[in-house]
Write a protein that holds these residues in place. Sequence first.
Motif, PDB file in Angstrom:
ATOM      1  N   UNK A 207      43.986  43.529  88.360  1.00  0.00           N
ATOM      2  CA  UNK A 207      45.301  43.919  87.851  1.00  0.00           C
ATOM      3  C   UNK A 207      45.782  42.882  86.836  1.00  0.00           C
ATOM      4  N   UNK A 208      46.707  43.307  85.966  1.00  0.00           N
ATOM      5  CA  UNK A 208      47.229  42.387  84.944  1.00  0.00           C
ATOM      6  C   UNK A 208      47.965  41.208  85.548  1.00  0.00           C
ATOM      7  N   UNK A 209      48.498  41.383  86.751  1.00  0.00           N
ATOM      8  CA  UNK A 209      49.251  40.311  87.393  1.00  0.00           C
ATOM      9  C   UNK A 209      48.389  39.428  88.280  1.00  0.00           C
ATOM     10  N   UNK A 210      47.096  39.731  88.383  1.00  0.00           N
ATOM     11  CA  UNK A 210      46.176  38.941  89.210  1.00  0.00           C
ATOM     12  C   UNK A 210      45.326  38.060  88.309  1.00  0.00           C
ATOM     13  N   UNK A 211      45.600  36.763  88.332  1.00  0.00           N
ATOM     14  CA  UNK A 211      44.886  35.864  87.434  1.00  0.00           C
ATOM     15  C   UNK A 211      43.539  35.408  87.948  1.00  0.00           C
ATOM     16  N   UNK A 212      43.391  35.266  89.271  1.00  0.00           N
ATOM     17  CA  UNK A 212      42.163  34.691  89.825  1.00  0.00           C
ATOM     18  C   UNK A 212      40.914  35.506  89.482  1.00  0.00           C
ATOM     19  N   UNK A 213      40.899  36.842  89.658  1.00  0.00           N
ATOM     20  CA  UNK A 213      39.677  37.587  89.309  1.00  0.00           C
ATOM     21  C   UNK A 213      39.305  37.444  87.822  1.00  0.00           C
ATOM     22  N   UNK A 214      40.319  37.470  86.957  1.00  0.00           N
ATOM     23  CA  UNK A 214      40.027  37.306  85.527  1.00  0.00           C
ATOM     24  C   UNK A 214      39.492  35.906  85.227  1.00  0.00           C
ATOM     25  N   UNK A 215      40.015  34.918  85.929  1.00  0.00           N
ATOM     26  CA  UNK A 215      39.507  33.556  85.766  1.00  0.00           C
ATOM     27  C   UNK A 215      38.047  33.476  86.175  1.00  0.00           C
ATOM     28  N   UNK A 216      37.717  34.077  87.329  1.00  0.00           N
ATOM     29  CA  UNK A 216      36.330  34.025  87.808  1.00  0.00           C
ATOM     30  C   UNK A 216      35.390  34.770  86.874  1.00  0.00           C
ATOM     31  N   UNK A 217      35.844  35.898  86.326  1.00  0.00           N
ATOM     32  CA  UNK A 217      35.019  36.630  85.362  1.00  0.00           C
ATOM     33  C   UNK A 217      34.757  35.772  84.126  1.00  0.00           C
ATOM     34  N   UNK A 218      35.815  35.170  83.573  1.00  0.00           N
ATOM     35  CA  UNK A 218      35.663  34.350  82.373  1.00  0.00           C
ATOM     36  C   UNK A 218      34.813  33.118  82.648  1.00  0.00           C
ATOM     37  N   UNK A 219      35.007  32.496  83.815  1.00  0.00           N
ATOM     38  CA  UNK A 219      34.221  31.317  84.158  1.00  0.00           C
ATOM     39  C   UNK A 219      32.740  31.667  84.283  1.00  0.00           C
ATOM     40  N   UNK A 220      32.430  32.836  84.839  1.00  0.00           N
ATOM     41  CA  UNK A 220      31.029  33.269  84.923  1.00  0.00           C
ATOM     42  C   UNK A 220      30.427  33.421  83.536  1.00  0.00           C
ATOM     43  N   UNK A 221      31.186  34.013  82.613  1.00  0.00           N
ATOM     44  CA  UNK A 221      30.713  34.144  81.232  1.00  0.00           C
ATOM     45  C   UNK A 221      30.499  32.764  80.619  1.00  0.00           C
ATOM     46  N   UNK A 222      31.413  31.830  80.872  1.00  0.00           N
ATOM     47  CA  UNK A 222      31.295  30.476  80.329  1.00  0.00           C
ATOM     48  C   UNK A 222      30.019  29.802  80.826  1.00  0.00           C
ATOM     49  N   UNK A 223      29.714  29.949  82.110  1.00  0.00           N
ATOM     50  CA  UNK A 223      28.516  29.311  82.667  1.00  0.00           C
ATOM     51  C   UNK A 223      27.259  29.870  82.014  1.00  0.00           C
ATOM     52  N   UNK A 224      27.190  31.190  81.868  1.00  0.00           N
ATOM     53  CA  UNK A 224      26.032  31.804  81.215  1.00  0.00           C
ATOM     54  C   UNK A 224      25.912  31.317  79.774  1.00  0.00           C
ATOM     55  N   UNK A 225      27.036  31.260  79.068  1.00  0.00           N
ATOM     56  CA  UNK A 225      27.035  30.811  77.671  1.00  0.00           C
ATOM     57  C   UNK A 225      26.609  29.350  77.570  1.00  0.00           C
ATOM     58  N   UNK A 226      27.088  28.512  78.495  1.00  0.00           N
ATOM     59  CA  UNK A 226      26.733  27.096  78.456  1.00  0.00           C
ATOM     60  C   UNK A 226      25.232  26.891  78.658  1.00  0.00           C
ATOM     61  N   UNK A 227      24.636  27.637  79.577  1.00  0.00           N
ATOM     62  CA  UNK A 227      23.195  27.524  79.791  1.00  0.00           C
ATOM     63  C   UNK A 227      22.433  27.967  78.543  1.00  0.00           C
ATOM     64  N   UNK A 228      22.858  29.088  77.956  1.00  0.00           N
ATOM     65  CA  UNK A 228      22.179  29.590  76.756  1.00  0.00           C
ATOM     66  C   UNK A 228      22.332  28.619  75.591  1.00  0.00           C
ATOM     67  N   UNK A 229      23.540  28.094  75.374  1.00  0.00           N
ATOM     68  CA  UNK A 229      23.748  27.167  74.268  1.00  0.00           C
ATOM     69  C   UNK A 229      23.029  25.849  74.497  1.00  0.00           C
ATOM     70  N   UNK A 230      22.950  25.408  75.764  1.00  0.00           N
ATOM     71  CA  UNK A 230      22.204  24.191  76.046  1.00  0.00           C
ATOM     72  C   UNK A 230      20.744  24.325  75.656  1.00  0.00           C
ATOM     73  N   UNK A 231      20.136  25.456  75.985  1.00  0.00           N
ATOM     74  CA  UNK A 231      18.746  25.699  75.584  1.00  0.00           C
ATOM     75  C   UNK A 231      18.627  25.812  74.071  1.00  0.00           C
ATOM     76  N   UNK A 232      19.613  26.432  73.445  1.00  0.00           N
ATOM     77  CA  UNK A 232      19.578  26.594  71.994  1.00  0.00           C
ATOM     78  C   UNK A 232      19.701  25.246  71.287  1.00  0.00           C
ATOM     79  N   UNK A 233      20.539  24.361  71.796  1.00  0.00           N
ATOM     80  CA  UNK A 233      20.704  23.045  71.185  1.00  0.00           C
ATOM     81  C   UNK A 233      19.403  22.241  71.211  1.00  0.00           C
ATOM     82  N   UNK A 234      18.625  22.418  72.276  1.00  0.00           N
ATOM     83  CA  UNK A 234      17.380  21.661  72.393  1.00  0.00           C
ATOM     84  C   UNK A 234      16.216  22.310  71.644  1.00  0.00           C
TER      85      UNK A 234
END
Length: 391
Positions: A207-234
């Motif tokens: 729901x628009x008033x529920x911040x925690x699920x949206x935070x967890x969704x965004x954090x999951x995307x961030x973790x995937x992106x960080x792993x991909x960018x880490x491999x790309x940097x190397x």
Amino acid sequence: MSTGTPMGGASESQARADELVDETTKPSRLRGLSEWWNHLPRVAQWGFLLIAVAAAFALPLVNIPLITTEPGNNWPLATAEMARYALVAIGLNVVVGQAGLLDLGYVGFFAVGAYVAALWTSPDSTMVHIPYLLTLPLAAMVTVVFGVLLGIPTLRLRGDYLAIVTLGFGEIIRLLATIIPALKGQVGFQQVGRPPGENADGNPVFANSEGAPWYWLTLTVIIVVMIALGNLERSRVGRNWIALREDEDAAEIMGVPTFRYKLWAFGIGAALGGGAGAIAAGQIGFVNNQRFDVQMSIMFLVAVVLGGQGNKFGAIIGGALVAYIPLRFTAIAEYKYLIFGAVLVVLMIFRPQGLFGKRPHLLTFERRAHKRIANLADAPTSAPAAKEAGQ
């Protein structure tokens, strides 16, 4: 003392250069922490990272009195906005921090991603509707196309000229949203889609008033992106980005196809900005042309500069701080542009590399490799010398 061999001389020069970089870019305590981290076994590093990830996932549930944004702003919603800004900062860091391209119109990619989510999920749109989660990769793909279309004619420019062109791109997207009837201008799109799922009481999980699920969704995307960018940097791409950032002319002379890697950076940065825009559209539930102005684009850039250009973790911290401070100190929120402007002036004077400077090493074990090469180069010359001393 020089070993007299080319390998030994190169190793000593590299070691001295590394020490000089560390002394000029890191305070002593941070340098010691970095040394400790780099010498940890890989398993230990992953263990500490897993603990940090677990703590990050628990953040919306831990309402610490000193850091909470309540009662002025809901704490879980504040963490969701912090995560969105962090994701945006990671994407802009690829363009500004990794490739060294000054982009002042990044909000344009953010806007494209938000409109993609709205057009394909809102009941106010006449387009074919698709599940919300499918709009995240779709927004990334569409913004890659926009990034390439913008980059092909403009990436031969440098410095201030490129900044002006990208600033114009951000404004063009906002104006197109105003004058194209299908994008509905100020009226905008309501009831933008969200991920599926309901609580036990029948209310939507996202729901628009529920911040925690949206935070967890965004954090999951961030973790995937960080792993991909880490491999790309190397990879070769990351090394070419660093060469491009440090000296574009020298990189081109050495055979780096600079234009191609600029397009790589623009495309990847655009994809992350578009994904963040689609997440923002779903969480807020409303998209119109008033949400994507120059000030927002400047705040995205401030997040990267504040955290440290070229450092992924610094970009996360910078993005979170840029979102957190106005929400935490509501009384001074209207002065946020003045406050962050003053903070940037202070940073440029005392710490121009940001809170976390760019990493001087591409690989975790690079320093160990230099030391081993130096030891191998010393071995043939030191053994006869020791034998003569014994005689």
